[in-house]
Scaffold this motif. Structure first.
Motif, PDB file in Angstrom:
ATOM      1  N   SER A 122      31.563  55.044  16.323  1.00 36.08           N
ATOM      2  CA  SER A 122      31.651  53.713  15.879  1.00 36.08           C
ATOM      3  C   SER A 122      30.432  53.336  15.267  1.00 36.08           C
ATOM      4  O   SER A 122      29.210  54.014  15.607  1.00 36.08           O
ATOM      5  CB  SER A 122      32.021  52.566  17.218  1.00 36.08           C
ATOM      6  OG  SER A 122      31.014  52.668  17.992  1.00 36.08           O
ATOM      7  N   GLU A 123      30.145  52.461  14.564  1.00 38.38           N
ATOM      8  CA  GLU A 123      29.237  51.752  14.077  1.00 38.38           C
ATOM      9  C   GLU A 123      28.568  51.110  15.096  1.00 38.38           C
ATOM     10  O   GLU A 123      29.432  50.152  15.854  1.00 38.38           O
ATOM     11  CB  GLU A 123      29.470  50.772  12.772  1.00 38.38           C
ATOM     12  CG  GLU A 123      29.906  51.695  11.454  1.00 38.38           C
ATOM     13  CD  GLU A 123      28.772  52.807  10.995  1.00 38.38           C
ATOM     14  OE1 GLU A 123      27.928  52.263  10.702  1.00 38.38           O
ATOM     15  OE2 GLU A 123      29.107  53.598  10.778  1.00 38.38           O
ATOM     16  N   MET A 124      27.479  50.668  15.222  1.00 35.90           N
ATOM     17  CA  MET A 124      26.742  50.125  16.153  1.00 35.90           C
ATOM     18  C   MET A 124      26.814  48.759  15.746  1.00 35.90           C
ATOM     19  O   MET A 124      26.269  48.342  14.471  1.00 35.90           O
ATOM     20  CB  MET A 124      25.274  50.674  16.552  1.00 35.90           C
ATOM     21  CG  MET A 124      24.770  49.662  17.781  1.00 35.90           C
ATOM     22  SD  MET A 124      23.353  50.435  18.535  1.00 35.90           S
ATOM     23  CE  MET A 124      23.897  52.037  19.468  1.00 35.90           C
ATOM     24  N   ASN A 125      27.244  47.467  16.641  1.00 35.69           N
ATOM     25  CA  ASN A 125      27.172  46.225  16.217  1.00 35.69           C
ATOM     26  C   ASN A 125      25.697  45.531  16.089  1.00 35.69           C
ATOM     27  O   ASN A 125      24.589  46.194  16.592  1.00 35.69           O
ATOM     28  CB  ASN A 125      27.797  45.485  17.409  1.00 35.69           C
ATOM     29  CG  ASN A 125      29.187  45.713  17.268  1.00 35.69           C
ATOM     30  OD1 ASN A 125      29.760  46.169  16.695  1.00 35.69           O
ATOM     31  ND2 ASN A 125      29.820  45.449  18.647  1.00 35.69           N
ATOM     32  N   SER A 126      25.535  44.707  15.021  1.00 36.57           N
ATOM     33  CA  SER A 126      24.239  44.271  14.918  1.00 36.57           C
ATOM     34  C   SER A 126      23.647  43.217  16.014  1.00 36.57           C
ATOM     35  O   SER A 126      22.521  42.808  16.116  1.00 36.57           O
ATOM     36  CB  SER A 126      24.182  43.617  13.528  1.00 36.57           C
ATOM     37  OG  SER A 126      24.973  42.367  13.586  1.00 36.57           O
ATOM     38  N   GLU A 127      24.946  42.487  16.959  1.00 43.19           N
ATOM     39  CA  GLU A 127      24.168  41.663  18.085  1.00 43.19           C
ATOM     40  C   GLU A 127      24.412  42.258  19.284  1.00 43.19           C
ATOM     41  O   GLU A 127      25.362  42.854  19.565  1.00 43.19           O
ATOM     42  CB  GLU A 127      25.208  40.533  17.912  1.00 43.19           C
ATOM     43  CG  GLU A 127      24.767  39.526  16.724  1.00 43.19           C
ATOM     44  CD  GLU A 127      25.533  38.262  16.753  1.00 43.19           C
ATOM     45  OE1 GLU A 127      25.807  37.670  18.086  1.00 43.19           O
ATOM     46  OE2 GLU A 127      25.972  37.582  15.816  1.00 43.19           O
ATOM     47  N   ALA A 128      23.591  42.248  20.017  1.00 46.33           N
ATOM     48  CA  ALA A 128      23.534  42.648  21.403  1.00 46.33           C
ATOM     49  C   ALA A 128      24.795  41.779  22.213  1.00 46.33           C
ATOM     50  O   ALA A 128      24.728  40.665  22.106  1.00 46.33           O
ATOM     51  CB  ALA A 128      22.096  42.579  22.061  1.00 46.33           C
TER      52      ALA A 128
END
Length: 127
Positions: free
Chosen positions: A65-71
């Motif tokens: 998956s692509e990593m989300n930009s928000e933690a």
């Protein structure tokens, strides 16, 4: 799905107002396949970070998956839902791997203990 050059005719066939949202990527064939990751963590202390999901089918094909930009914030026994996107769609998943990262270079490394996990395809909800 609809081909981008023909979407308007398909979606406005009944003369009703229609909103269209397209999931695209920079890789051919340009579409993204969305999954909802629903996890409950077991850690006693709060963890904040990012999760990357890797799925493997029975033939051994793997997609990450692509990593989300928000933690995300993970608390003990609290459910967290994360939208994940893949460049390929896996029909029959044999293995799911999660990688937890705080994206910091200094400080201690933390583990994220998973109590329960569910991965659901949003493009194919019957799976």
């Amino acid at each position: 799905g609809y081909y981008a050059d023909r979407w308007k005719n398909q979606l406005t066939a009944n003369n009703s107002p229609t909103k269209a949202y397209f999931d695209t990527s920079d890789q051919d064939p340009f579409c993204m396949y969305n999954y909802l990751l629903d996890i409950t963590t077991w850690n006693k202390s709060i963890r904040r970070g990012f999760i990357k999901v890797k799925i493997t089918d029975y033939a051994g094909n793997t997609v990450e998956s692509e990593m989300n930009s928000e933690a995300s914030t993970f608390q003990q026994y609290k459910r967290v839902k994360i939208l994940t996107a893949f460049h390929e769609d896996m029909e029959k998943i044999a293995k799911i791997s999660l990688t937890f990262s705080t994206k910091t270079l200094i400080g201690p490394k933390h583990k994220l203990r998973i109590l329960q996990m569910n991965l659901k395809s949003l493009n194919n909800p019957e799976r």
